[in-house]
Design a protein around this motif. Sequence first.
Motif, PDB file in Angstrom:
ATOM      1  N   MET A  50       0.827  -1.214   0.000  1.00  0.00           N
ATOM      2  CA  MET A  50       0.000   0.000   0.000  1.00  0.00           C
ATOM      3  C   MET A  50       0.859   1.261   0.000  1.00  0.00           C
ATOM      4  O   MET A  50       0.533   2.250  -0.660  1.00  0.00           O
ATOM      5  CB  MET A  50      -0.951  -0.021   1.193  1.00  0.00           C
ATOM      6  N   LYS A  51       1.962   1.202   0.734  1.00  0.00           N
ATOM      7  CA  LYS A  51       2.877   2.346   0.755  1.00  0.00           C
ATOM      8  C   LYS A  51       3.492   2.568  -0.618  1.00  0.00           C
ATOM      9  O   LYS A  51       3.600   3.697  -1.090  1.00  0.00           O
ATOM     10  CB  LYS A  51       3.968   2.122   1.795  1.00  0.00           C
ATOM     11  N   ARG A  52       3.875   1.459  -1.268  1.00  0.00           N
ATOM     12  CA  ARG A  52       4.454   1.579  -2.602  1.00  0.00           C
ATOM     13  C   ARG A  52       3.434   2.120  -3.600  1.00  0.00           C
ATOM     14  O   ARG A  52       3.763   2.925  -4.476  1.00  0.00           O
ATOM     15  CB  ARG A  52       4.975   0.215  -3.056  1.00  0.00           C
ATOM     16  N   GLN A  53       2.172   1.699  -3.470  1.00  0.00           N
ATOM     17  CA  GLN A  53       1.130   2.237  -4.346  1.00  0.00           C
ATOM     18  C   GLN A  53       0.951   3.738  -4.133  1.00  0.00           C
ATOM     19  O   GLN A  53       0.786   4.501  -5.085  1.00  0.00           O
ATOM     20  CB  GLN A  53      -0.182   1.499  -4.101  1.00  0.00           C
ATOM     21  N   GLU A  54       0.987   4.146  -2.884  1.00  0.00           N
ATOM     22  CA  GLU A  54       0.860   5.571  -2.576  1.00  0.00           C
ATOM     23  C   GLU A  54       2.010   6.357  -3.202  1.00  0.00           C
ATOM     24  O   GLU A  54       1.803   7.447  -3.767  1.00  0.00           O
ATOM     25  CB  GLU A  54       0.832   5.781  -1.068  1.00  0.00           C
ATOM     26  N   GLU A  55       3.209   5.811  -3.128  1.00  0.00           N
ATOM     27  CA  GLU A  55       4.375   6.475  -3.725  1.00  0.00           C
ATOM     28  C   GLU A  55       4.244   6.560  -5.237  1.00  0.00           C
ATOM     29  O   GLU A  55       4.601   7.582  -5.846  1.00  0.00           O
ATOM     30  CB  GLU A  55       5.647   5.715  -3.341  1.00  0.00           C
ATOM     31  N   ARG A  56       3.727   5.517  -5.851  1.00  0.00           N
ATOM     32  CA  ARG A  56       3.548   5.526  -7.302  1.00  0.00           C
ATOM     33  C   ARG A  56       2.505   6.560  -7.713  1.00  0.00           C
ATOM     34  O   ARG A  56       2.688   7.273  -8.708  1.00  0.00           O
ATOM     35  CB  ARG A  56       3.154   4.131  -7.792  1.00  0.00           C
ATOM     36  N   ARG A  57       1.416   6.652  -6.969  1.00  0.00           N
ATOM     37  CA  ARG A  57       0.391   7.651  -7.291  1.00  0.00           C
ATOM     38  C   ARG A  57       0.927   9.063  -7.104  1.00  0.00           C
ATOM     39  O   ARG A  57       0.637   9.959  -7.909  1.00  0.00           O
ATOM     40  CB  ARG A  57      -0.847   7.427  -6.422  1.00  0.00           C
ATOM     41  N   LEU A  58       1.710   9.272  -6.075  1.00  0.00           N
ATOM     42  CA  LEU A  58       2.287  10.591  -5.825  1.00  0.00           C
ATOM     43  C   LEU A  58       3.238  10.977  -6.953  1.00  0.00           C
ATOM     44  O   LEU A  58       3.236  12.125  -7.408  1.00  0.00           O
ATOM     45  CB  LEU A  58       3.033  10.595  -4.490  1.00  0.00           C
ATOM     46  N   ARG A  59       4.037  10.030  -7.418  1.00  0.00           N
ATOM     47  CA  ARG A  59       4.964  10.325  -8.510  1.00  0.00           C
ATOM     48  C   ARG A  59       4.204  10.719  -9.775  1.00  0.00           C
ATOM     49  O   ARG A  59       4.606  11.636 -10.490  1.00  0.00           O
ATOM     50  CB  ARG A  59       5.854   9.102  -8.788  1.00  0.00           C
ATOM     51  N   ILE A  60       3.103  10.044 -10.047  1.00  0.00           N
ATOM     52  CA  ILE A  60       2.276  10.397 -11.203  1.00  0.00           C
ATOM     53  C   ILE A  60       1.745  11.819 -11.058  1.00  0.00           C
ATOM     54  O   ILE A  60       1.788  12.616 -12.005  1.00  0.00           O
ATOM     55  CB  ILE A  60       1.107   9.401 -11.357  1.00  0.00           C
ATOM     56  N   THR A  61       1.245  12.139  -9.870  1.00  0.00           N
ATOM     57  CA  THR A  61       0.726  13.486  -9.623  1.00  0.00           C
ATOM     58  C   THR A  61       1.793  14.541  -9.851  1.00  0.00           C
ATOM     59  O   THR A  61       1.535  15.582 -10.482  1.00  0.00           O
ATOM     60  CB  THR A  61       0.190  13.588  -8.181  1.00  0.00           C
ATOM     61  N   GLU A  62       2.985  14.293  -9.362  1.00  0.00           N
ATOM     62  CA  GLU A  62       4.089  15.256  -9.519  1.00  0.00           C
ATOM     63  C   GLU A  62       4.469  15.412 -10.994  1.00  0.00           C
ATOM     64  O   GLU A  62       4.725  16.522 -11.462  1.00  0.00           O
ATOM     65  CB  GLU A  62       5.288  14.799  -8.698  1.00  0.00           C
ATOM     66  N   LEU A  98      10.402  10.471 -22.037  1.00  0.00           N
ATOM     67  CA  LEU A  98      10.778  11.165 -20.809  1.00  0.00           C
ATOM     68  C   LEU A  98       9.653  11.202 -19.780  1.00  0.00           C
ATOM     69  O   LEU A  98       9.858  10.914 -18.593  1.00  0.00           O
ATOM     70  CB  LEU A  98      11.228  12.598 -21.121  1.00  0.00           C
ATOM     71  N   ILE A  99       8.454  11.551 -20.215  1.00  0.00           N
ATOM     72  CA  ILE A  99       7.344  11.668 -19.271  1.00  0.00           C
ATOM     73  C   ILE A  99       7.046  10.314 -18.630  1.00  0.00           C
ATOM     74  O   ILE A  99       6.797  10.221 -17.426  1.00  0.00           O
ATOM     75  CB  ILE A  99       6.099  12.258 -19.951  1.00  0.00           C
ATOM     76  N   ASP A 100       7.096   9.238 -19.411  1.00  0.00           N
ATOM     77  CA  ASP A 100       6.886   7.908 -18.844  1.00  0.00           C
ATOM     78  C   ASP A 100       7.973   7.560 -17.831  1.00  0.00           C
ATOM     79  O   ASP A 100       7.685   6.998 -16.760  1.00  0.00           O
ATOM     80  CB  ASP A 100       6.873   6.856 -19.953  1.00  0.00           C
ATOM     81  N   PHE A 101       9.225   7.866 -18.153  1.00  0.00           N
ATOM     82  CA  PHE A 101      10.321   7.612 -17.214  1.00  0.00           C
ATOM     83  C   PHE A 101      10.087   8.341 -15.900  1.00  0.00           C
ATOM     84  O   PHE A 101      10.228   7.766 -14.812  1.00  0.00           O
ATOM     85  CB  PHE A 101      11.659   8.052 -17.821  1.00  0.00           C
ATOM     86  N   GLU A 102       9.733   9.610 -15.988  1.00  0.00           N
ATOM     87  CA  GLU A 102       9.531  10.414 -14.793  1.00  0.00           C
ATOM     88  C   GLU A 102       8.273   9.981 -14.035  1.00  0.00           C
ATOM     89  O   GLU A 102       8.271   9.882 -12.803  1.00  0.00           O
ATOM     90  CB  GLU A 102       9.414  11.892 -15.185  1.00  0.00           C
ATOM     91  N   MET A 103       7.235   9.703 -14.772  1.00  0.00           N
ATOM     92  CA  MET A 103       5.940   9.407 -14.167  1.00  0.00           C
ATOM     93  C   MET A 103       5.937   8.091 -13.396  1.00  0.00           C
ATOM     94  O   MET A 103       5.264   7.956 -12.363  1.00  0.00           O
ATOM     95  CB  MET A 103       4.872   9.390 -15.266  1.00  0.00           C
TER      96      MET A 103
END
Length: 281
Positions: free
Chosen positions: A21-33, A267-272
């Motif tokens: 769940m923590k990893r999912q939260e981190e992934r969602r946050l990275r997408i938002t950023e 680039l966007i996929d790498f960052e996202m």
Amino acid sequence: MARTGNWKLTKLWVVTAISFMKRQEERRLRITEACHEYSSAAALPAAELPLGNYRWLWNKQVVVCVNFKAGSSSMVAHLLSEEFPDLLEALKDTWSTNYIGFRVLKLRDNDKQFAQDLLEIFRTVLVVRHPFTRLVSAYRDKIEFCDRDKISPEMQYLFDEENSGISFKTFAEFVVQETRRRPSFPYLAIDGHWRAYYVSCVPCNVQYKYVIKVETWDEDMRYVQQALDFKSRNDIHLNISNATATAVQYFKELPRELVKDLYETYLIDFEMFGYSMEEFM
């Protein structure tokens, strides 16, 4: 003794579930950023929502955005086993898994407003893979080992003078040029096997609850299946053990500048999604 063992197993499951769940939260946050940083390029007008990559499970109120060459066949097999348990077995010798999924799990193209409403209600899942590993997989499956008459007409000019094939370098140059020729979302026209994730699944428009990575497929699916109350639990695996090493070997054929161009293309996929190109340089 048995109770102690059961308690230890329960504790282990809870710890790993919390980690997931923590990893999912981190992934969602990275997408938002990433969406915030690349808002001008990564946000799609609502009227242009690309429905082609969405697969819908009505009984489960689940929608998955699949990306070809990123676990799509395995994910669609999971979905079909939930909604149509006998269909895949009956048709597997006639059609591919992805084609069956496209025919029975997709909304009509004129249902975009309906889809937009459902995306706010249904539980959403996105599946991604390292962009470079996926690119090599697409090349090997759709270009390298295909006869000329099976390759897209728009790529016929890429064949070498001996008509013996299309090198990975030639294909990589084509991908870079094609993307530059179709800036931002007009390049939905690019082949879905190497189209960027942020274009195919518009994560700046759709808030995905679960982000599955091919690299952590078994672990991700274990918890996603349970969260979505799937009957078939973790029974479809991906064989990805040598995929990265194979992709790195193909990238050794490319000039350093071309690798950088490909990185800029994705680039966007790498960052996202938190991928690195370090081992490919």
